[in-house]
Design an enzyme around this catalytic site. Structure first.
Site, PDB file in Angstrom:
ATOM      1  N   ARG A  92       0.708  -1.000  -0.111  1.00  0.00           N
ATOM      2  CA  ARG A  92      -0.204   0.170  -0.182  1.00  0.00           C
ATOM      3  C   ARG A  92       0.891   1.348   0.147  1.00  0.00           C
ATOM      4  NH1 ARG A  92      -3.866  -1.602   5.045  1.00  0.00           N
ATOM      5  NH2 ARG A  92      -4.321  -3.719   4.419  1.00  0.00           N
ATOM      6  N   ARG A 131      10.614   6.430   3.784  1.00  0.00           N
ATOM      7  CA  ARG A 131      10.537   8.039   4.182  1.00  0.00           C
ATOM      8  C   ARG A 131      11.543   8.493   5.978  1.00  0.00           C
ATOM      9  NH1 ARG A 131       4.101   8.845   4.047  1.00  0.00           N
ATOM     10  NH2 ARG A 131       4.707  11.047   4.315  1.00  0.00           N
ATOM     11  N   ASP A 149       1.179   4.958   0.123  1.00  0.00           N
ATOM     12  CA  ASP A 149       0.633   6.433   0.594  1.00  0.00           C
ATOM     13  C   ASP A 149      -0.338   7.742   0.061  1.00  0.00           C
ATOM     14  OD1 ASP A 149       0.649   5.119   3.502  1.00  0.00           O
ATOM     15  OD2 ASP A 149       2.550   6.766   4.090  1.00  0.00           O
TER      16      ASP A 149
END
Length: 244
Positions: free
Chosen positions: A50, A197, A52
């Site tokens: 998934r 990230r 974001d």
């Protein structure tokens, strides 16, 4: 019944991430609607992971089951004819019925792009993170090396992770330059929530001298999220590839 594996490129700017959500435009939801238009079937599109809201993909992988007789080589053209321009099906392949784009993935590669110039970009604003201050590139490159290996990456995981284990293996992590940007590449057997990230944010803090490269093993060992760098914004992140 057939099992079709798609290779997908998308610009995540105008979507609420990959995962289908009620009353929100998502990548998964839009592609499932496109599949229904060409096959007449309601399908469950299973992505390799998934991404974001705002994250992009160059080669996302996803599979779905169908009874459609459309020739496999026709699927990309058929789907692209009804998809918006910011989503493109690059390839389609027929795979074994028990194949899962999510569970059969052996490794994934992400990259994070940092635009390190004094003035902010206009055209690239949704595709890079602008950082206008001077960076120690050599220290950032050294920091990348300390992430390689199998560790508990709890220090690099945002709250809300749904996994039972925070142990992941990073096969490669390095810094290079692409299209006037700093590019941080990370290849691993899996990623925790916001892991890529946060790693990029930690490497950036090494670049400004807030963290030393030799601090990275200590941060990993601490399993303390507060010791790692900040979570960089999603728009600089790209899912580059998935290997099975």
């Amino acid at each position: 019944m057939r099992n079709i594996l798609l290779t997908i490129e998308y610009d995540g700017t105008n979507y609420f991430g990959w995962q289908r959500q009620p009353n929100k435009k998502t990548i998964q939801g839009v592609i499932e609607e496109a599949i229904k238009k060409i096959t007449g079937e309601d399908v469950n599109l299973v992505g390799s992971g998934r991404t974001d809201r705002g994250v992009h993909a160059l080669n996302q992988k996803a599979n779905f089951k169908t009874e459609s007789k459309i020739p496999i080589e026709k699927f990309p053209l058929a789907l692209n004819s009804v998809l918006p321009n910011d989503i493109s099906i690059k390839d389609a392949a027929e795979v074994s019925f028990d194949f899962s784009a999510r569970y059969n993935a052996k490794q994934k590669t992400y990259k994070y792009l940092i635009y390190n110039h004094k003035t902010r970009p206009a055209i690239l604003r949704n595709y890079v993170y602008h950082f206008p201050y001077e960076l120690d590139i050599a220290s950032m490159q050294k920091a990348c090396e300390y992430f390689i290996g199998e560790y508990d990456f709890s220090s690099f995981c945002s709250s809300g992770s749904e996994t039972d284990s925070q142990v992941r293996r990073i096969f490669n992590c390095y810094l290079t330059f692409e299209n006037d940007c700093i590019a941080i590449y990370i290849t691993a057997n899996g990623f925790l929530y916001n892991m890529a990230r946060i790693i990029a944010g930690t490497i950036l803090e090494v670049g400004v001298g807030k963290i030393k490269p030799t601090d990275i093993p200590l941060i990993i060992e601490s399993k303390d999220r507060t010791r790692a760098g900040k979570t960089l914004p999603p728009w600089g992140l790209y899912l580059v590839d998935v290997v099975y």
